[in-house]
Design a protein around this motif. Structure first.
Motif, PDB file in Angstrom:
ATOM      1  N   ARG A 172      40.116  37.203  39.992  1.00 49.00           N
ATOM      2  CA  ARG A 172      40.894  37.177  41.234  1.00 49.00           C
ATOM      3  C   ARG A 172      41.002  38.579  41.822  1.00 49.00           C
ATOM      4  O   ARG A 172      40.890  38.774  43.038  1.00 49.00           O
ATOM      5  CB  ARG A 172      42.283  36.584  40.990  1.00 49.00           C
ATOM      6  CG  ARG A 172      42.315  35.073  41.046  1.00 49.00           C
ATOM      7  CD  ARG A 172      43.737  34.568  41.276  1.00 49.00           C
ATOM      8  NE  ARG A 172      44.637  34.979  40.196  1.00 49.00           N
ATOM      9  CZ  ARG A 172      44.883  34.257  39.117  1.00 49.00           C
ATOM     10  NH1 ARG A 172      44.318  33.074  38.972  1.00 49.00           N
ATOM     11  NH2 ARG A 172      45.717  34.696  38.179  1.00 49.00           N
TER      12      ARG A 172
ATOM     13  N   GLU B 139      39.995  34.436  34.433  1.00 49.86           N
ATOM     14  CA  GLU B 139      40.411  34.015  35.778  1.00 49.86           C
ATOM     15  C   GLU B 139      41.251  35.076  36.479  1.00 49.86           C
ATOM     16  O   GLU B 139      41.062  35.370  37.664  1.00 49.86           O
ATOM     17  CB  GLU B 139      41.189  32.699  35.676  1.00 49.86           C
ATOM     18  CG  GLU B 139      41.534  32.099  37.028  1.00 49.86           C
ATOM     19  CD  GLU B 139      42.186  30.739  36.892  1.00 49.86           C
ATOM     20  OE1 GLU B 139      42.637  30.201  37.922  1.00 49.86           O
ATOM     21  OE2 GLU B 139      42.250  30.222  35.756  1.00 49.86           O
ATOM     22  N   GLU B 140      42.159  35.681  35.742  1.00 46.75           N
ATOM     23  CA  GLU B 140      43.033  36.689  36.352  1.00 46.75           C
ATOM     24  C   GLU B 140      42.230  37.908  36.793  1.00 46.75           C
ATOM     25  O   GLU B 140      42.423  38.449  37.894  1.00 46.75           O
ATOM     26  CB  GLU B 140      44.122  37.093  35.367  1.00 46.75           C
ATOM     27  CG  GLU B 140      45.119  38.086  35.939  1.00 46.75           C
ATOM     28  CD  GLU B 140      46.217  38.427  34.950  1.00 46.75           C
ATOM     29  OE1 GLU B 140      47.008  39.343  35.258  1.00 46.75           O
ATOM     30  OE2 GLU B 140      46.293  37.782  33.879  1.00 46.75           O
TER      31      GLU B 140
END
Length: 269
Positions: free
Chosen positions: A67, A63-64
């Motif tokens: 982004r 997820e990081e």
């Protein structure tokens, strides 16, 4: 001694676990150049549906990381193209349900659980879409011509000439929209004769559309039986004849991106 690098399971599409799919996969590469494989229930009976997947490095796809990467337009374009290439290669030989880019699961077990939970819905959709292809249909309105200051009589005052030119432009603009409404009615009526389903997408906007100086007023997707594809395209080609200021654009054939979502469940009683 370190173990294997951690990975996530990236899913491109739902497809039948058919021999044609198995033959295609060894020649495909997916996002980040990763090999593409088939994931289905273990055993002699894999069931009616399978996931088309790649194992991708967790540090690059968690997820990081996503982004940050979704801000990188070059990376985003390349990933989208890779995702699309896998789906289109499969769709040229069998019916597939395309999934959104960056559909990710923690591991194969998590992906299999999701596949099992929706297997019947996926199988129903694959059967419905078999022998059909998606086409895009867009209508554009050209801008009204600018006011012609030289069209007013020579003895007309500058103020009156300006107002007259503005009225002429407004009238031309309104006429273009009347033509657009008529073109939309014609296109929808013609398409209805040859198609199994229709999805209305929002009209396109943004810098690319603005740069073309045209306004998108219709942005539809149609599910067309393969047996009627040529009739569909030929009939649409004549739908906007005699309507100045209107441009029709038909794209496809595409994998059925707009029709791949399972139908929503019925409301609670």
């Amino acid at each position: 001694m370190s173990g294997p690098a951690p990975v996530l399971t990236y899913v491109y599409a739902v497809a039948p676990p058919a021999p044609v799919v198995r033959r295609l996969l060894p020649g495909l590469t997916g996002v980040g150049g990763r090999p593409v494989t088939l994931l289905h229930a273990p055993g002699d009976d894999p069931g009616p549906v399978a996931f088309v997947i790649s194992d991708v490095p967790r540090p690059e796809w968690d997820e990081e990381a996503l982004r940050a990467r979704f801000e990188d337009l070059r990376w985003l374009e390349e990933a989208a193209r890779s995702h699309h290439r896998v789906i289109e290669a499969l769709a040229a030989h069998t019916t597939v349900l395309p999934l959104r880019m960056a559909t990710l699961y923690e591991d194969h077990a998590g992906a299999l659980n999701a596949l099992r939970a929706q297997a019947q819905d996926f199988a129903t959709l694959l059967a419905r879409l078999s022998g059909h292809t998606e086409y895009g249909v867009k209508l554009y309105v050209r801008p009204a011509p600018p006011p012609d200051a030289g069209a007013a009589p020579a003895d007309t005052s500058p103020g009156r000439a300006y107002l007259q030119a503005r009225r002429t432009q407004r009238s031309s603009h309104e006429e273009h929209y009347r033509q657009a409404a008529l073109a939309t009615e014609r296109v929808v009526a013609v398409a209805r004769r040859f198609t199994a389903d229709r999805v209305r997408h929002p009209a396109q906007s943004g810098p690319l559309v603005a740069a073309s100086a045209e306004e998108n007023v219709l942005n539809d997707a149609y599910l067309v039986p393969d047996a009627h594809a040529e009739e569909f395209r030929s009939a649409l080609a004549g739908a906007t004849h005699g309507l100045p200021g209107i441009r029709l654009e038909v794209t496809g054939p595409w994998a059925p991106y707009s029709f791949a979502a399972p139908a929503p469940p019925p409301p609670e009683p």
